[in-house]
Design a protein around this motif. Sequence first.
Motif, PDB file in Angstrom:
ATOM      1  N   VAL A  93      11.765  -8.013  -7.466  1.00 12.75           N
ATOM      2  CA  VAL A  93      11.122  -8.849  -6.466  1.00 12.75           C
ATOM      3  C   VAL A  93      10.433  -9.993  -7.199  1.00 12.75           C
ATOM      4  O   VAL A  93       9.543  -9.764  -8.035  1.00 12.75           O
ATOM      5  N   GLU A  94      10.848 -11.218  -6.896  1.00 10.14           N
ATOM      6  CA  GLU A  94      10.273 -12.386  -7.560  1.00 10.14           C
ATOM      7  C   GLU A  94       8.975 -12.805  -6.881  1.00 10.14           C
ATOM      8  O   GLU A  94       8.782 -12.568  -5.686  1.00 10.14           O
ATOM      9  N   PRO A  95       8.070 -13.456  -7.618  1.00 13.37           N
ATOM     10  CA  PRO A  95       6.827 -13.944  -7.006  1.00 13.37           C
ATOM     11  C   PRO A  95       7.130 -14.876  -5.833  1.00 13.37           C
ATOM     12  O   PRO A  95       8.029 -15.715  -5.902  1.00 13.37           O
ATOM     13  N   GLY A  96       6.403 -14.709  -4.749  1.00 16.53           N
ATOM     14  CA  GLY A  96       6.557 -15.579  -3.590  1.00 16.53           C
ATOM     15  C   GLY A  96       7.615 -15.146  -2.603  1.00 16.53           C
ATOM     16  O   GLY A  96       7.858 -15.835  -1.610  1.00 16.53           O
ATOM     17  N   LEU A 115       7.487  -1.952 -13.359  1.00 22.01           N
ATOM     18  CA  LEU A 115       6.396  -2.877 -13.649  1.00 22.01           C
ATOM     19  C   LEU A 115       5.945  -3.549 -12.356  1.00 22.01           C
ATOM     20  O   LEU A 115       6.774  -3.973 -11.554  1.00 22.01           O
ATOM     21  N   VAL A 116       4.634  -3.636 -12.170  1.00 24.16           N
ATOM     22  CA  VAL A 116       4.048  -4.348 -11.046  1.00 24.16           C
ATOM     23  C   VAL A 116       3.171  -5.449 -11.624  1.00 24.16           C
ATOM     24  O   VAL A 116       2.167  -5.173 -12.283  1.00 24.16           O
ATOM     25  N   ASN A 117       3.576  -6.690 -11.414  1.00 21.95           N
ATOM     26  CA  ASN A 117       2.896  -7.844 -12.013  1.00 21.95           C
ATOM     27  C   ASN A 117       2.807  -7.687 -13.535  1.00 21.95           C
ATOM     28  O   ASN A 117       1.795  -8.011 -14.156  1.00 21.95           O
ATOM     29  N   GLY A 118       3.883  -7.144 -14.104  1.00 21.57           N
ATOM     30  CA  GLY A 118       3.976  -6.999 -15.551  1.00 21.57           C
ATOM     31  C   GLY A 118       3.281  -5.783 -16.122  1.00 21.57           C
ATOM     32  O   GLY A 118       3.249  -5.598 -17.343  1.00 21.57           O
ATOM     33  N   PHE A 136      -4.541  -6.473  -8.392  1.00 18.92           N
ATOM     34  CA  PHE A 136      -4.131  -7.562  -7.492  1.00 18.92           C
ATOM     35  C   PHE A 136      -3.117  -7.075  -6.467  1.00 18.92           C
ATOM     36  O   PHE A 136      -2.209  -7.802  -6.065  1.00 18.92           O
ATOM     37  N   LEU A 137      -3.294  -5.808  -6.055  1.00 25.79           N
ATOM     38  CA  LEU A 137      -2.347  -5.174  -5.138  1.00 25.79           C
ATOM     39  C   LEU A 137      -3.051  -4.708  -3.877  1.00 25.79           C
ATOM     40  O   LEU A 137      -4.114  -4.094  -3.935  1.00 25.79           O
ATOM     41  N   GLY A 138      -2.449  -5.017  -2.705  1.00 24.77           N
ATOM     42  CA  GLY A 138      -2.915  -4.478  -1.439  1.00 24.77           C
ATOM     43  C   GLY A 138      -1.844  -3.556  -0.880  1.00 24.77           C
ATOM     44  O   GLY A 138      -0.646  -3.843  -1.010  1.00 24.77           O
ATOM     45  N   LYS A 152      -2.364 -10.650  -4.863  1.00 25.41           N
ATOM     46  CA  LYS A 152      -1.144 -11.429  -5.121  1.00 25.41           C
ATOM     47  C   LYS A 152       0.085 -10.739  -4.532  1.00 25.41           C
ATOM     48  O   LYS A 152       1.068 -11.393  -4.198  1.00 25.41           O
ATOM     49  N   LEU A 153       0.023  -9.407  -4.436  1.00 25.38           N
ATOM     50  CA  LEU A 153       1.136  -8.605  -3.939  1.00 25.38           C
ATOM     51  C   LEU A 153       0.626  -7.656  -2.867  1.00 25.38           C
ATOM     52  O   LEU A 153      -0.380  -6.974  -3.060  1.00 25.38           O
ATOM     53  N   VAL A 154       1.316  -7.641  -1.721  1.00 28.53           N
ATOM     54  CA  VAL A 154       0.990  -6.708  -0.649  1.00 28.53           C
ATOM     55  C   VAL A 154       2.201  -5.808  -0.421  1.00 28.53           C
ATOM     56  O   VAL A 154       3.324  -6.302  -0.237  1.00 28.53           O
ATOM     57  N   ILE A 155       1.989  -4.492  -0.442  1.00 27.08           N
ATOM     58  CA  ILE A 155       3.042  -3.511  -0.205  1.00 27.08           C
ATOM     59  C   ILE A 155       2.723  -2.791   1.101  1.00 27.08           C
ATOM     60  O   ILE A 155       1.642  -2.205   1.242  1.00 27.08           O
ATOM     61  N   LEU A 156       3.653  -2.852   2.039  1.00 24.89           N
ATOM     62  CA  LEU A 156       3.445  -2.295   3.370  1.00 24.89           C
ATOM     63  C   LEU A 156       4.559  -1.307   3.687  1.00 24.89           C
ATOM     64  O   LEU A 156       5.734  -1.665   3.626  1.00 24.89           O
TER      65      LEU A 156
END
Length: 303
Positions: free
Chosen positions: A30-33, A65-68, A79-81, A157-161
């Motif tokens: 998953v790429e940023p944005g 890896l999550v945000n590296g 930085f995760l929701g 920066k990242l939201v996981i739902l």
Amino acid sequence: MIQIEHLHKTYRTGFTMKPKKALKDVTLHVEPGEVYGFIGPNGAGKSTTIKVLTGLLNFDSGKVLVNGISPRDVKSRRFLGYTPEQPYFYDYLTGRELLRFYGRLVGLEGKELESRIHWALELLHADKDWIDRRLRSYSKGMMQRVGIAQAILGKPKLVILDEPMSGLDPMGRRDVREAIQQLNRDGVTIFYSSHLLSDVESISHKVAMIVDGRIVREGTVDEITESCGVEYHVRTRQAILGENLPQGVSLTGHPQEFVCSDDAARDRLLSYCLSNGVSVERMDHKRPSLEDILTEEIARADV
């Protein structure tokens, strides 16, 4: 933003602790944005993958890896929701009290906390009178909105739902779709699972399809649907006899309506019509939906 390579996860269940493979060589990026939809039938491995990403489950092997940062490191949650499919909240609190509780957990206080709560509730159209009622009186849809609101309070920066639209009425689904799109416009990466495939088609930049613990398809909605074949439905003003139809063209049961199996068949039919003075009234570009493709993949896995 999310990197998963050759991920394996095994559960042990029952009295004999018999192993069951939940994830089998899962690879996705998953790429940023991006707004990234994760789809599949019940029990396919969607929630397991999400729990691995959020550090709630360990895994057997592979690279995650999550945000590296590995989800085994608590720093990956900075930085995760996250909102689970079935969140458990303290039901004696009101919705607003719950958000204050979670806001303080991410370091918010005072006016900044109240401002952030107002922003989250407004984004989800949840700034209603019921937000000051106790959670035990909430419907599933109300609980979903509050769950998403707490996930974004820290402006991650990242939201996981996990199934964010489950239990929502049509207006609620629209509000959540719009909230996801607004967060994404603000630079937030969204990774979410859903059974509502029409919503996935409408808002996702990319989609991964998981069946029986394996990723069977990944790409944009266009890439996935067009890879499974495209049909053209053509209606003419005059009838064409079946024996005169070009290769790859078939009747639909009406002498003026035809199905072309691919681009070449479409071109042959249009050439035939032009040469024989047959007028084309309408041509529709038809391709399978994500639901059609997922149903086919499930059937193939069951064989």
